[in-house]
Design a protein around this motif. Structure first.
Motif, PDB file in Angstrom:
ATOM      1  N   ASN A  44      77.381  -1.024 -32.329  1.00 40.57           N
ATOM      2  CA  ASN A  44      77.595   0.221 -33.071  1.00 40.57           C
ATOM      3  C   ASN A  44      77.361   1.439 -32.194  1.00 40.57           C
ATOM      4  OD1 ASN A  44      78.205  -1.056 -35.510  1.00 40.57           O
ATOM      5  ND2 ASN A  44      76.046  -1.269 -36.019  1.00 40.57           N
ATOM      6  N   ASP A  45      76.839   1.237 -30.994  1.00 39.88           N
ATOM      7  CA  ASP A  45      76.510   2.326 -30.080  1.00 39.88           C
ATOM      8  C   ASP A  45      77.710   2.720 -29.224  1.00 39.88           C
ATOM      9  OD1 ASP A  45      73.885   2.171 -31.022  1.00 39.88           O
ATOM     10  OD2 ASP A  45      73.372   0.662 -29.516  1.00 39.88           O
ATOM     11  N   GLU A  46      77.917   4.022 -29.092  1.00 33.97           N
ATOM     12  CA  GLU A  46      78.986   4.505 -28.223  1.00 33.97           C
ATOM     13  C   GLU A  46      78.446   4.620 -26.802  1.00 33.97           C
ATOM     14  OE1 GLU A  46      82.282   8.079 -27.953  1.00 33.97           O
ATOM     15  OE2 GLU A  46      80.740   8.137 -29.492  1.00 33.97           O
ATOM     16  N   MET A  47      79.196   4.094 -25.839  1.00 36.59           N
ATOM     17  CA  MET A  47      78.799   4.147 -24.434  1.00 36.59           C
ATOM     18  C   MET A  47      79.918   4.772 -23.611  1.00 36.59           C
ATOM     19  SD  MET A  47      76.823   0.564 -23.939  1.00 36.59           S
ATOM     20  CE  MET A  47      77.613  -0.452 -25.153  1.00 36.59           C
ATOM     21  N   ILE A  48      79.567   5.253 -22.445  1.00 36.00           N
ATOM     22  CA  ILE A  48      80.508   5.944 -21.576  1.00 36.00           C
ATOM     23  C   ILE A  48      81.273   4.935 -20.732  1.00 36.00           C
ATOM     24  CG2 ILE A  48      80.707   7.624 -19.703  1.00 36.00           C
ATOM     25  CD1 ILE A  48      78.079   8.855 -20.801  1.00 36.00           C
ATOM     26  N   MET A  49      82.596   5.127 -20.685  1.00 42.58           N
ATOM     27  CA  MET A  49      83.448   4.261 -19.863  1.00 42.58           C
ATOM     28  C   MET A  49      83.001   4.297 -18.401  1.00 42.58           C
ATOM     29  SD  MET A  49      85.842   2.604 -21.431  1.00 42.58           S
ATOM     30  CE  MET A  49      86.978   2.307 -20.101  1.00 42.58           C
ATOM     31  N   TYR A  50      83.066   3.175 -17.747  1.00 45.86           N
ATOM     32  CA  TYR A  50      82.735   2.976 -16.339  1.00 45.86           C
ATOM     33  C   TYR A  50      81.260   3.198 -16.035  1.00 45.86           C
ATOM     34  CZ  TYR A  50      87.751   3.110 -16.291  1.00 45.86           C
ATOM     35  OH  TYR A  50      89.069   2.871 -16.587  1.00 45.86           O
ATOM     36  N   SER A  51      80.422   3.253 -17.073  1.00 41.27           N
ATOM     37  CA  SER A  51      78.987   3.362 -16.816  1.00 41.27           C
ATOM     38  C   SER A  51      78.434   1.977 -16.491  1.00 41.27           C
ATOM     39  CB  SER A  51      78.259   3.969 -18.015  1.00 41.27           C
ATOM     40  OG  SER A  51      78.392   3.152 -19.149  1.00 41.27           O
ATOM     41  N   ILE A  52      77.312   1.968 -15.808  1.00 43.43           N
ATOM     42  CA  ILE A  52      76.655   0.725 -15.401  1.00 43.43           C
ATOM     43  C   ILE A  52      75.597   0.390 -16.445  1.00 43.43           C
ATOM     44  CG2 ILE A  52      75.211  -0.346 -13.630  1.00 43.43           C
ATOM     45  CD1 ILE A  52      76.673   1.433 -11.595  1.00 43.43           C
ATOM     46  N   VAL A  53      75.608  -0.859 -16.919  1.00 42.77           N
ATOM     47  CA  VAL A  53      74.662  -1.310 -17.940  1.00 42.77           C
ATOM     48  C   VAL A  53      73.977  -2.587 -17.471  1.00 42.77           C
ATOM     49  CG1 VAL A  53      75.869  -0.264 -19.890  1.00 42.77           C
ATOM     50  CG2 VAL A  53      76.507  -2.548 -19.153  1.00 42.77           C
ATOM     51  N   ASN A  54      72.775  -2.813 -17.973  1.00 46.66           N
ATOM     52  CA  ASN A  54      72.056  -4.058 -17.703  1.00 46.66           C
ATOM     53  C   ASN A  54      72.424  -5.076 -18.769  1.00 46.66           C
ATOM     54  OD1 ASN A  54      70.645  -3.174 -15.415  1.00 46.66           O
ATOM     55  ND2 ASN A  54      69.176  -2.112 -16.701  1.00 46.66           N
ATOM     56  N   ILE A  55      72.663  -6.312 -18.335  1.00 49.08           N
ATOM     57  CA  ILE A  55      73.146  -7.367 -19.213  1.00 49.08           C
ATOM     58  C   ILE A  55      72.212  -8.574 -19.152  1.00 49.08           C
ATOM     59  CG2 ILE A  55      75.070  -8.977 -19.627  1.00 49.08           C
ATOM     60  CD1 ILE A  55      75.936  -6.155 -20.036  1.00 49.08           C
ATOM     61  N   ASN A  56      71.882  -9.107 -20.328  1.00 49.17           N
ATOM     62  CA  ASN A  56      71.229 -10.410 -20.437  1.00 49.17           C
ATOM     63  C   ASN A  56      72.282 -11.414 -20.861  1.00 49.17           C
ATOM     64  OD1 ASN A  56      68.658  -9.635 -19.803  1.00 49.17           O
ATOM     65  ND2 ASN A  56      67.999  -9.407 -21.910  1.00 49.17           N
ATOM     66  N   LEU A  57      72.237 -12.595 -20.302  1.00 53.20           N
ATOM     67  CA  LEU A  57      73.166 -13.652 -20.675  1.00 53.20           C
ATOM     68  C   LEU A  57      72.422 -14.767 -21.383  1.00 53.20           C
ATOM     69  CD1 LEU A  57      75.363 -13.929 -17.473  1.00 53.20           C
ATOM     70  CD2 LEU A  57      75.849 -12.696 -19.571  1.00 53.20           C
ATOM     71  N   PHE A  58      73.089 -15.377 -22.347  1.00 58.24           N
ATOM     72  CA  PHE A  58      72.533 -16.494 -23.082  1.00 58.24           C
ATOM     73  C   PHE A  58      73.491 -17.660 -22.944  1.00 58.24           C
ATOM     74  CE2 PHE A  58      70.999 -12.614 -24.951  1.00 58.24           C
ATOM     75  CZ  PHE A  58      69.635 -12.847 -25.039  1.00 58.24           C
ATOM     76  N   LEU A  59      72.973 -18.789 -22.530  1.00 61.86           N
ATOM     77  CA  LEU A  59      73.780 -19.977 -22.294  1.00 61.86           C
ATOM     78  C   LEU A  59      73.591 -20.955 -23.443  1.00 61.86           C
ATOM     79  CD1 LEU A  59      75.557 -21.590 -20.286  1.00 61.86           C
ATOM     80  CD2 LEU A  59      73.448 -22.485 -19.325  1.00 61.86           C
ATOM     81  N   PHE A  60      74.704 -21.356 -24.077  1.00 55.84           N
ATOM     82  CA  PHE A  60      74.674 -22.317 -25.166  1.00 55.84           C
ATOM     83  C   PHE A  60      75.272 -23.628 -24.680  1.00 55.84           C
ATOM     84  CE2 PHE A  60      74.614 -18.203 -27.202  1.00 55.84           C
ATOM     85  CZ  PHE A  60      73.621 -18.364 -28.151  1.00 55.84           C
TER      86      PHE A  60
END
Length: 75
Positions: A44-60
């Motif tokens: 639901n959050d608006e973010m800026i295009m081409y910005s750098i974000v931190n990502i967590n991954l979940f493996l199923f």
């Protein structure tokens, strides 16, 4: 990838595409350079295009019930 250790790390991603639906939800496509992986994230959050974000991954592991084995979450 079949490496379960990917879920224990924090990755850096770049927002490369964004769409908004009629309910105000955003869908982002994020490129995770460290894995050469593209992932889709809804929020639901608006973010800026081409910005750098931190990502967590979940493996199923259950391939029969889930279409994708890896899920991403913006930290």
């Amino acid at each position: 990838t079949k490496n379960p250790s990917i879920a224990n790390q924090l990755y850096t991603g770049v927002i490369i595409d964004r769409t908004e639906n009629k309910h105000g939800e955003y869908q982002y496509i994020i490129y995770i350079e460290g894995l050469k992986l593209v992932s889709r994230i809804k929020t639901n959050d608006e973010m800026i295009m081409y910005s750098i974000v931190n990502i967590n991954l979940f493996l199923f592991q259950d391939e029969d019930k889930l279409k994708r084995k890896i899920r991403a979450q913006i930290k």
